[in-house]
Design an enzyme around this catalytic site. Structure first.
Site, PDB file in Angstrom:
ATOM      1  N   ASP A 292       0.847  -1.198   0.000  1.00 15.95           N
ATOM      2  CA  ASP A 292       0.000   0.000   0.000  1.00 15.95           C
ATOM      3  C   ASP A 292       0.879   1.244   0.000  1.00 15.95           C
ATOM      4  OD1 ASP A 292       0.728  -0.635   2.708  1.00 15.95           O
ATOM      5  OD2 ASP A 292      -0.798   0.759   3.442  1.00 15.95           O
TER       6      ASP A 292
ATOM      7  N   GLU B  43      -0.103  -0.686   5.881  1.00 15.78           N
ATOM      8  CA  GLU B  43       1.014  -0.166   6.675  1.00 15.78           C
ATOM      9  C   GLU B  43       0.889   1.341   6.801  1.00 15.78           C
ATOM     10  OE1 GLU B  43       4.987   1.105   7.990  1.00 15.78           O
ATOM     11  OE2 GLU B  43       3.905   1.771   6.217  1.00 15.78           O
TER      12      GLU B  43
HETATM   13 ZN   LIG Z   1       6.891   2.160   4.177  1.00 16.75          ZN
END
Ligand SMILES: [Zn+2]
Length: 385
Positions: free
Chosen positions: A75, A141
């Site tokens: 992501d 994340e």
């Molecule tokens: Zn990163």
């Protein structure tokens, strides 16, 4: 088979618009590439009320020990206005030897290098590692990190996966590839200092109790002295106030309550409990006559440190051989998913150079992708002997 090309893989990944929580095709792509190389691939979607569902990937080849985990995230943060970019943020374009795109260094580029190095290693070793290699890749994340690595690691542990070591591909190099590896990161804890007074007219302060006075005093005490002197491996812990909130639009009114938000980045001198106790002690010493409290926010960002040893020596050795640079062993910077991984195995961070991460025109020199692939390849050779 032709030599696996990290640049082609990186370009393919950059063309996937995987802004958290969207998968954008990035995990499907990795599932294909790793599946074709003989990995057992699992794609896990995790949910939690109040958050978006997030897709994740776990892929493993080999069944023995040692087990090296390559961790990362596909992501990315949003690109902002694409018109401000010189090259389309999801175009995967190369110009003058530089690859552009959101995620180029944070961290699709490093994932591409890990994949290419692994495919090379497998091709040179009859398609099987002397142990196990896995990819633990999350799509959560850059967001709230709830439906990503913590759940994926828990899921893997529940099915009996045992990890020996992990390399997380965050872009921790400061200026040049090979200048830094991260062996640890500080923890992070948020809090709100709340001081309660008594509302009243500014012209009659004796009938009121202005909480601003107490707030300023306690804030000053908390900012005055460092929380510690630092430790062997870490800089001193640091408390920063980020906002003072009274929200009083009236010019002749003493407010009844005043608040200040703060964040602490703490080192391995503390755990959550001792850190909170220390801050409250200092507040109490400064604010005896004021009615104050601290509302601590839940934190899942504990400090971690991986002791140097055989594992880190192999990584350092590989970096020296591939880049000619001797990396600094660092514990600086913000938090990463290593804070979750450290509960399962020792973890070290090494990826690309972080200068343009989260910035417009995020970019990576093609030469860095080639060099990082060489580093990971050497690590695999040394790791599995
Ligand atoms: Zn990163």
């Amino acid at each position: 088979m032709s030599r696996p090309d990290p640049i082609a893989i990186a370009r393919d990944l950059l063309r996937c618009p995987s802004v958290t929580p969207a998968e954008g095709g990035a995990l499907a792509y990795l599932a294909n590439v790793l599946g074709a190389a003989g990995f057992a691939v699992h794609r896990m979607t995790f949910s939690e009320p109040g958050t978006a569902d997030v897709e994740n990937l776990y892929a493993r080849i080999g069944d023995g020990a040692p087990h090296l985990m390559f961790a990362g995230h596909t992501d990315v943060v949003p690109p902002g206005d694409p018109k401000t970019w010189t090259h389309a943020p999801f175009g995967g374009e190369i110009a003058d030897g530089v690859l552009y795109g959101r995620g180029a260094v944070d961290m699709k580029g490093a994932i591409a290098c890990k994949v290419a190095a692994t495919l090379e290693y497998l091709a040179a070793n009859g398609g099987k590692p002397k142990g196990s290699i896995s990819f633990l890749i999350t799509g959560d994340e850059e967001g709230v990190a709830i439906n990503g690595s913590p759940k994926l690691l828990k899921w893997a542990a529940a099915r009996g996966e045992k990890f020996s070591h992990c390399i997380l591909g965050e872009p921790g190099n400061v200026a040049e590839l090979g200048d830094t590896i991260k062996l640890g990161r500080r923890g992070s804890q948020n809090g709100v200092l709340v001081v309660t007074g008594k509302q009243g007219h500014v012209a009659y302060p004796h009938r009121a109790d202005n909480p601003v006075r107490g707030l300023v005093k306690i804030m000053s005490a908390l900012m005055d002295e460092p929380l510690d002197k630092g430790s062997t491996h870490f800089d001193p812990s640091n408390l920063e106030f980020t906002s003072i909130d009274i929200g009083n639009p009236t010019v002749n009114l003493i407010p009844g309550e005043a608040r200040a938000r703060f964040n602490i980045r703490f080192n391995d001198c503390h755990n959550y409990a001792s850190l909170k106790a220390l801050v409250e002690q200092r507040a109490a010493a400064a604010g005896d006559k004021t009615r104050w409290r601290i509302d601590w926010e839940p934190s899942n960002a504990d400090v971690f440190y991986t002791e140097p040893g055989e594992f880190t020596d192999r990584i350092v050795g590989s970096i020296v051989e591939a880049t000619g640079r001797k990396p600094k062993l660092s514990t600086s910077g913000g938090t990463s998913d290593a804070r979750f991984i450290k509960d399962y195995c020792p973890v070290v961070e090494f990826g690309l150079v972080g200068t343009t991460m989260h910035a417009v025109d995020e970019q990576v020199p093609v030469a860095d992708l080639t060099a990082l692939t060489a580093v990971y390849r050497k690590i695999l050779d040394k790791y599995f002997g």
